[in-house]
Design a protein around this motif. Structure first.
Motif, PDB file in Angstrom:
ATOM      1  N   ASP A 224       0.796  -1.092   0.059  1.00  0.00           N
ATOM      2  CA  ASP A 224      -0.035  -0.004  -0.190  1.00  0.00           C
ATOM      3  C   ASP A 224       0.807   1.125  -0.069  1.00  0.00           C
ATOM      4  O   ASP A 224       1.877   1.155   0.661  1.00  0.00           O
ATOM      5  N   SER A 225       0.594   2.208  -0.645  1.00  0.00           N
ATOM      6  CA  SER A 225       1.178   3.729  -0.682  1.00  0.00           C
ATOM      7  C   SER A 225       1.600   4.288   0.490  1.00  0.00           C
ATOM      8  O   SER A 225       2.471   4.987   0.552  1.00  0.00           O
ATOM      9  N   SER A 226       0.583   3.962   1.600  1.00  0.00           N
ATOM     10  CA  SER A 226       0.942   4.449   2.831  1.00  0.00           C
ATOM     11  C   SER A 226       2.001   4.109   3.663  1.00  0.00           C
ATOM     12  O   SER A 226       2.589   4.746   4.624  1.00  0.00           O
ATOM     13  N   GLY A 227       2.572   2.743   3.429  1.00  0.00           N
ATOM     14  CA  GLY A 227       3.594   2.223   3.894  1.00  0.00           C
ATOM     15  C   GLY A 227       3.179   1.278   5.211  1.00  0.00           C
ATOM     16  O   GLY A 227       3.952   0.925   6.262  1.00  0.00           O
ATOM     17  N   PHE A 228       1.918   0.934   5.399  1.00  0.00           N
ATOM     18  CA  PHE A 228       1.452   0.204   6.408  1.00  0.00           C
ATOM     19  C   PHE A 228       1.448  -1.313   6.157  1.00  0.00           C
ATOM     20  O   PHE A 228       1.905  -2.378   7.016  1.00  0.00           O
ATOM     21  N   PHE A 229       0.838  -1.929   5.179  1.00  0.00           N
ATOM     22  CA  PHE A 229       0.647  -3.260   4.808  1.00  0.00           C
ATOM     23  C   PHE A 229       1.361  -3.837   3.495  1.00  0.00           C
ATOM     24  O   PHE A 229       1.468  -2.936   2.250  1.00  0.00           O
ATOM     25  N   GLU A 230       1.954  -5.006   3.561  1.00  0.00           N
ATOM     26  CA  GLU A 230       2.420  -5.870   2.278  1.00  0.00           C
ATOM     27  C   GLU A 230       1.585  -7.029   2.336  1.00  0.00           C
ATOM     28  O   GLU A 230       1.378  -7.760   3.376  1.00  0.00           O
ATOM     29  N   LEU A 231       1.005  -7.148   1.465  1.00  0.00           N
ATOM     30  CA  LEU A 231      -0.055  -8.275   1.297  1.00  0.00           C
ATOM     31  C   LEU A 231       0.735  -9.191   0.224  1.00  0.00           C
ATOM     32  O   LEU A 231       1.281  -8.801  -0.750  1.00  0.00           O
ATOM     33  N   VAL A 232       0.700 -10.646   0.701  1.00  0.00           N
ATOM     34  CA  VAL A 232       1.513 -11.821  -0.252  1.00  0.00           C
ATOM     35  C   VAL A 232       0.680 -12.868  -0.446  1.00  0.00           C
ATOM     36  O   VAL A 232       0.012 -13.381   0.480  1.00  0.00           O
ATOM     37  N   GLU A 233       0.502 -13.210  -1.530  1.00  0.00           N
ATOM     38  CA  GLU A 233      -0.034 -14.508  -1.845  1.00  0.00           C
ATOM     39  C   GLU A 233       1.031 -15.639  -2.305  1.00  0.00           C
ATOM     40  O   GLU A 233       1.833 -15.322  -3.359  1.00  0.00           O
ATOM     41  N   VAL A 234       0.998 -16.524  -1.490  1.00  0.00           N
ATOM     42  CA  VAL A 234       1.942 -17.675  -1.797  1.00  0.00           C
ATOM     43  C   VAL A 234       1.106 -18.976  -1.683  1.00  0.00           C
ATOM     44  O   VAL A 234       0.717 -19.299  -0.934  1.00  0.00           O
ATOM     45  N   ALA A 235       1.556 -19.700  -2.670  1.00  0.00           N
ATOM     46  CA  ALA A 235       0.980 -20.920  -2.947  1.00  0.00           C
ATOM     47  C   ALA A 235       1.216 -21.882  -1.802  1.00  0.00           C
ATOM     48  O   ALA A 235       2.303 -22.065  -1.413  1.00  0.00           O
ATOM     49  N   GLY A 236       0.225 -22.483  -1.038  1.00  0.00           N
ATOM     50  CA  GLY A 236       0.691 -23.340  -0.137  1.00  0.00           C
ATOM     51  C   GLY A 236       0.579 -22.796   1.429  1.00  0.00           C
ATOM     52  O   GLY A 236       0.884 -23.376   2.256  1.00  0.00           O
ATOM     53  N   ALA A 237       0.971 -21.407   1.525  1.00  0.00           N
ATOM     54  CA  ALA A 237       0.989 -20.756   2.666  1.00  0.00           C
ATOM     55  C   ALA A 237      -0.217 -20.456   3.392  1.00  0.00           C
ATOM     56  O   ALA A 237      -1.253 -20.245   2.986  1.00  0.00           O
ATOM     57  N   ASP A 238      -0.303 -20.311   4.996  1.00  0.00           N
ATOM     58  CA  ASP A 238      -1.130 -20.091   5.471  1.00  0.00           C
ATOM     59  C   ASP A 238      -1.333 -18.823   5.706  1.00  0.00           C
ATOM     60  O   ASP A 238      -0.578 -18.092   5.817  1.00  0.00           O
ATOM     61  N   GLU A 239      -2.704 -18.170   5.855  1.00  0.00           N
ATOM     62  CA  GLU A 239      -3.217 -16.715   6.003  1.00  0.00           C
ATOM     63  C   GLU A 239      -2.807 -16.321   7.197  1.00  0.00           C
ATOM     64  O   GLU A 239      -2.697 -17.044   8.111  1.00  0.00           O
TER      65      GLU A 239
END
Length: 155
Positions: free
Chosen positions: A58-73
């Motif tokens: 996100d442009s504000s620097g709070f969150f990085e969301l990552v989609e990785v096959a097989g990883a738990d949310e």
């Protein structure tokens, strides 16, 4: 602190939910499309796949969301922006954290420490010039200039 890293099963759905909830704007980056150069790593890191990984910051620097096959949310890592990755690696290693990966993406340098060292949460260090992580990751050319200051210089 720069970003909280969170694994999501569906990146687009995660971006929509976080955008709606926190009024944020995200940029989606496909890691396979970026110039990634691994520099070193002391121990294997099962949480760091080499491909099939998609990231939204996100442009504000709070969150990085990552989609990785097989990883738990859930929470994956916490990022700190530092003036010098090398100095900060030395300081955190001296405090008992174990480096698992150190790499460059575009003009951004990142170091990742083992999740076993901090109750399942990975500590990540970021070094890049300019105001935007995503722009630094997409940039071509020479690596970022090394600064001075380690953990005490965390922003």
């Amino acid at each position: 602190m720069e970003y909280l890293g969170i694994v999501v099963d569906d990146l687009e759905a995660g971006v929509q939910r976080f955008s709606d909830l926190f009024d944020l704007e995200f940029e989606i980056l496909n890691i396979d499309d970026l110039e990634v150069r691994t520099t070193d790593g002391a121990i294997p890191d099962a949480q760091a796949p080499q491909s099939r990984m998609r990231v939204a910051v996100d442009s504000s620097g709070f969150f990085e969301l990552v989609e990785v096959a097989g990883a738990d949310e859930g929470f994956r890592n916490i990022h700190f922006r530092v003036d010098s990755v090398e100095d900060a690696i030395a300081e955190l290693s001296g405090r008992g954290l174990h480096l698992v990966r150190h790499f460059v993406v575009g003009q951004m340098r990142e170091a990742i420490f083992a999740s076993d060292d901090l109750f399942g949460l990975r500590v990540c260090l970021l070094e890049y010039a300019g105001p935007s992580l995503s722009a630094a990751m997409r940039a071509k050319g020479p690596e970022v200039a090394k600064g001075g200051g380690g953990v005490d210089a965390i922003r």
